[in-house]
Design an enzyme around this catalytic site. Structure first.
Site, short mmCIF file in Angstrom:
data_model
loop_
_atom_site.label_atom_id
_atom_site.label_comp_id
_atom_site.label_asym_id
_atom_site.label_seq_id
_atom_site.Cartn_x
_atom_site.Cartn_y
_atom_site.Cartn_z
N ASP A 1 0.84 -1.20 0.00
CA ASP A 1 0.00 0.00 0.00
C ASP A 1 0.88 1.25 0.00
O ASP A 1 1.88 1.31 0.71
CB ASP A 1 -0.87 -0.03 1.26
CG ASP A 1 -1.92 1.07 1.26
OD1 ASP A 1 -2.71 1.13 0.31
OD2 ASP A 1 -1.95 1.88 2.21
N GLU B 1 1.70 -0.17 -4.96
CA GLU B 1 0.78 0.87 -5.38
C GLU B 1 1.61 2.14 -5.59
O GLU B 1 1.99 2.79 -4.64
CB GLU B 1 -0.29 1.10 -4.31
CG GLU B 1 -1.35 2.08 -4.75
CD GLU B 1 -2.16 2.67 -3.60
OE1 GLU B 1 -3.29 3.11 -3.86
OE2 GLU B 1 -1.67 2.72 -2.46
O1 ISL Z 1 -6.14 8.12 -3.97
C1 ISL Z 1 -5.19 8.15 -4.71
C2 ISL Z 1 -5.38 8.15 -6.15
O2 ISL Z 1 -6.72 7.93 -6.48
C3 ISL Z 1 -3.82 8.23 -4.22
O3 ISL Z 1 -3.51 9.58 -4.17
C4 ISL Z 1 -3.55 7.62 -2.86
O4 ISL Z 1 -2.19 7.27 -2.85
C5 ISL Z 1 -4.38 6.42 -2.56
O5 ISL Z 1 -5.60 6.85 -2.01
C6 ISL Z 1 -3.73 5.44 -1.61
O6 ISL Z 1 -4.59 4.33 -1.50
C7 ISL Z 1 -4.27 3.27 -0.64
O7 ISL Z 1 -4.02 3.70 0.67
C8 ISL Z 1 -5.11 4.31 1.36
C9 ISL Z 1 -6.38 3.47 1.29
O8 ISL Z 1 -7.47 4.22 1.72
C10 ISL Z 1 -6.65 3.00 -0.14
O9 ISL Z 1 -7.79 2.19 -0.17
C11 ISL Z 1 -5.42 2.29 -0.61
O10 ISL Z 1 -5.58 1.70 -1.87
C12 ISL Z 1 -4.66 4.47 2.78
O11 ISL Z 1 -4.13 3.28 3.28
#
Ligand code: ISL
Length: 524
Positions: free
Chosen positions: A211, A268
């Protein structure tokens, strides 16, 4: 399967993303769980996927549905505890399906023992050094330490009440206030993360989705951002993310994962610039990185071509395997993004064929194989912290997280024995259940099964390069250089003539040698 001996399993795998809350509920509490998933593995085997990516299932108060981790080395009772996880891994492996899981290194839950200890210990203590505690600005410290915003909206800093009962320091949280950011300059943070990786690898896990893999490292002095107020989005030069020191962390992670042959990581990586994105995929960092271009692309042939070409070029910079993803639990479902209704579904099916025709790893988000759209949810059921934190200006991501419809004619469609599912399911999903679609050779589910089967079985999908062929206006054609498969996409409004050859699959039946609009075909 191509190159079983020298090609790692993940290099052309189809990963199936399971959002555990929404997949299948075994104990009728309205929330999906791991025994529910284990009981439905037959669906994944029929679909023909190689691996599962499980969104977080570790112990969590669920402020961000598991991305707020209170114990990274145990499974939350809501999902069935560790025993249910072990049952899942065993059952999946028996069916030849790998299991990869989310890990969340950038932050913990505010209920994690480390954070509770940090609050109790007070300012300038070792316990606070595992996070970012800072004094506020202004005479009484009432102004946050810098101007950073949370990705979910509002300030990225929350002021704490100190053990003496007075307002005191602030702590950093790039996401919800319940998700304090960890200080990766503190060696205890990596040591603990290593324990977590080994804990799951020893239990048979085949890999991790990391993540916010472009998070973790923060710039010296935490300088102000130019503008970081767009909820759920950020640019490459945003000081909150993509700090060069993050690469040392990935190298350390890789050293651990390399102790377990066959294990992999997918990060990610929300980084747009090809060169900077590719840095994460150097041979001693991540195995795979999500490339999110197609989640930000309209159904437009030039945009699609450029997104594919850029994703391939980025991976090629470091000889990495490309990845393809049309949607996930954070971005709206493609049926809706492409206009919704019949047209949206046709376009989504066409794009599924485009991604499954490409070299690399493909990620399918649960429900994509049913052609599910986003759901317009009423305000009172919204759960994503974005909704509150943005002051009710951003509805957040709940609309793409509605539970899966399995069977029957009324909600909850076999997802749960309880009608009170954690998000309500729309009545009109009766036509979209797995049960109905399995019985219909023309359904989106049958189409996905055929597509994945062809991709797995046919030699025409071999090789790692593609060539772009001349195509009519508003269409694109690419060819797998080694295997010879051709994929045609018609993103225009009129039928186009198909090239010579045998059509092995089409998202809409061709008529008179022509491919209808909003459709794709595979030819050999
Ligand atoms: O939201 C984003 C792009 O649409 C990014 O800017 C951001 O890095 C993303 O939201 C990160 O997501 C991940 O971490 C979050 C979680 O809420 C998400 O579901 C997960 O995929 C926090 O842990």
């Amino acid at each position: 399967m191509a190159g079983a001996t020298d090609t790692p399993w993940w290099s052309n795998a189809v990963f199936y993303q399971v959002y555990p809350r929404s997949f299948a509920d075994s104990n009728d509490d309205g929330v999906g769980d791991l025994d529910g998933l284990t009981a439905r593995l037959g669906h994944l085997q029929e679909l023909g996927v190689d691996a599962i990516w499980l969104n977080p299932v570790t112990v969590s108060p669920m402020a961000d549905h598991g991305y707020d981790v209170a114990d990274p080395r145990d499974i939350d009772p809501l999902f069935g505890g560790l025993a249910a996880f072990e049952r899942l891994v065993t059952a999946a492996h028996q069916r030849g399906i790998k299991v990869t899981m989310d890990v969340v290194p950038n932050h913990t839950s505010s209920q994690h023992p480390w954070f509770r200890a940090a609050l109790a210990a007070g300012p300038r203590t070792e316990a606070r050094d595992r996070y970012f505690f800072r004094d506020g600005q202004g005479p009484d410290g009432a102004v946050p330490p810098n101007n950073w915003e949370s990705v979910f909206g509002g300030p990225a800093w929350t002021r704490v009440v100190e053990p003496d009962g007075e307002p005191g320091q602030w702590y950093l949280h790039l996401f919800d206030a319940e998700q304090p950011d960890l200080n990766w300059d503190n060696p205890e943070v990596f040591d603990d993360f290593e324990k977590t990786l080994r804990f799951w690898l020893e239990r048979g896990v085949d890999g991790f989705r990391i993540d916010v893999a472009h998070g973790m490292a923060k710039p010296e002095g935490l300088p102000d951002a130019k503008d970081n107020s767009t909820v759920l989005r950020h640019t490459d030069d945003d000081p909150r993310f993509n700090n060069p020191n993050v690469h040392a962390i990935h190298r350390d992670i890789r050293t651990v994962v390399d102790d377990y042959p066959g294990a992999m990581t997918v990060g990610e990586v929300w980084v747009t610039d090809n060169r900077r994105w590719a840095e994460y995929l150097r041979p001693d960092e991540l195995h795979l990185g999500f490339n999110f271009r197609l989640t930000r692309t309209e159904f437009d042939v030039t945009e699609i071509h450029d997104a594919i070409q850029n994703s391939l070029a980025a991976a090629a910079l470091v000889d990495a395997t490309p990845t393809w993803t049309l949607s996930n639990h954070d971005v709206g479902r493609e049926v809706t993004r492409y206009g919704g209704g019949e047209a949206g579904l046709r376009r989504a099916r066409a794009m599924a064929m485009v991604t499954l025709a490409l070299p690399g790893a493909v990620f399918v988000y649960n429900g994509e194989e049913l052609g599910l759209p986003d759901v317009d949810l009423p305000d009172e059921v919204l759960q994503d912290p974005t909704w509150e934190r943005s002051g009710h200006t951003e509805r957040g991501r709940d609309g793409c997280r509605v539970p899966m419809p399995w069977s029957g004619d009324t909600p909850p469609f076999g997802f749960s024995g309880s009608a009170d599912t954690w998000l309500p399911m729309p009545e009109d999903w009766a036509a979209l259940t797995v049960e109905k679609q399995r019985a219909d050779a023309g359904s989106t589910l049958s189409f996905f099964r055929q597509a994945i089967e062809l991709r797995r079985a046919r030699a025409e999908f071999e090789g790692t390069a593609i060539d772009w062929l001349t195509a009519p206006a508003d269409a694109l054609i690419f060819r797998r250089r080694a295997g010879g498969l051709r994929c045609v996409l018609n993103a225009g409004s009129r039928p186009i003539p198909l090239p010579q050859g045998e059509v092995i699959l089409a998202s809409v039946p061709p008529a008179g040698g022509a491919l209808p609009p909003d459709a794709a075909a595979w030819l050999v």
